[in-house]
Design an enzyme around this catalytic site. Structure first.
Site, PDB file in Angstrom:
ATOM      1  N   PRO A   1      31.772  61.740  -1.965  1.00 51.51           N
ATOM      2  CG  PRO A   1      30.031  63.068  -2.783  1.00 51.51           C
ATOM      3  CD  PRO A   1      31.076  62.988  -1.717  1.00 51.51           C
ATOM      4  CD  GLU A   2      36.441  58.048  -4.864  1.00 50.48           C
ATOM      5  OE1 GLU A   2      36.830  57.920  -6.034  1.00 50.48           O
ATOM      6  OE2 GLU A   2      37.142  57.761  -3.880  1.00 50.48           O
TER       7      GLU A   2
END
Ligand SMILES: [Zn+2]
Length: 281
Positions: free
Chosen positions: A2-3
């Site tokens: 996840p960014e």
């Protein structure tokens, strides 16, 4: 992994169910993720009201009445699921933490690779805590500006791509969005950070904000559907212009890809970078 946009989406998905609710119960199914879970987590949190949710870098911060913060980092593969009230939940593989709220809603943390982190800190310690004190400004905040970028990149021998990934310079611009922002601002990712001009810095700041905002908006549009899938928050389909598009035609060029080879992939500090050599100088 996840960014920033995914983490922001998770935080926004949690806010409506957690805000003004209280923690009723915390159940842990193992002692640790990347670091041990806080000692006596249930004792610390049970009965506390949730007054706000924020994101700092890739940490989700749940603020409680009384000044404690629960900090959650999703690591490489963390997911958060919301189980609605009055819905029996069968624990799944890799569910490591279940927080039951006063109204019966359950917040479930699932993480197959267990690089995630959960810890509790005082709100007053946020700036000095080991996890936060070295972090640079938020890319969507006012502090991240062209003059700031020029100043902090000054004399840097690292490439501009590597400098963008340095969390001391700016937080939350991960590998994917660094490629996308450099593409959008026509900057060759191998250019030295210290050589960026004020004009290009301005274009890079605008492009960075733009690619992140568009991804956050895409994530936001998935939130209304989360109950119809598996209740998982935060992972959604993106359309990238260059990331993972090696050999494809660049959306902004008319060049003959049989001759140019299209979008190129190179490796910088062990991570893939995607760019168009004719557009990005
Ligand atoms: Zn191109």
């Amino acid at each position: 992994m996840p960014e920033l946009p995914e983490v922001e989406t998770v935080m926004r998905g949690l806010a409506p169910v957690m805000l003004n609710n209280k923690v009723s119960k915390v159940k842990l199914y193992r002692k640790d993720l990347r670091v041990p879970f806080p000692k006596n987590m249930e004792g610390e949190l049970a009965g506390l009201s949730i007054v706000s949710l924020k994101r700092r870098a890739k940490y989700i911060l749940v603020y409680f009445d009384g000044g404690l913060i629960l900090s959650v980092h999703l690591g490489m593969s963390g997911r958060i699921l919301i189980n609605p009230k009055n819905n029996k939940y069968d624990l799944k593989k890799h569910d490591h933490m279940v927080i039951t709220l006063q109204d019966g809603v359950q917040i479930i943390y699932n993480d197959p690779r267990r690089f995630g982190m959960v810890f509790i800190l005082k709100a007053s310690e946020l700036e000095t805590h080991a996890a936060f004190r070295h972090l640079g400004p938020e890319p969507l905040g006012n502090e991240f500006s062209a003059p700031y970028l020029v100043e902090s990149f000054k004399n840097k021998k690292a490439s501009i791509k590597q400098a963008l990934l340095d969390q001391r310079m700016v937080v939350g611009v991960g590998n994917i969005y660094a490629s996308e922002a450099l593409y959008q601002s026509n900057i060759n990712p191998q250019k030295l950070a210290g050589e960026i001009t004020a004009k290009k810095a301005e274009e890079l700041v605008i492009a960075t904000r733009d690619v992140l905002r568009r991804a956050i908006n895409a994530g936001g549009s998935t939130l209304k559907d989360y109950r119809h899938t598996d209740g998982g928050l935060g992972y959604f389909q993106h359309n990238f212009q260059v990331y993972d598009q090696e050999g494809k035609a660049c959306p902004d060029c008319n060049c003959n890809i049989d001759k140019t080879g299209g979008i190129k992939r190179i490796v910088q500090s062990g991570r893939s970078t995607f760019y168009c050599p004719s557009k990005q100088k």
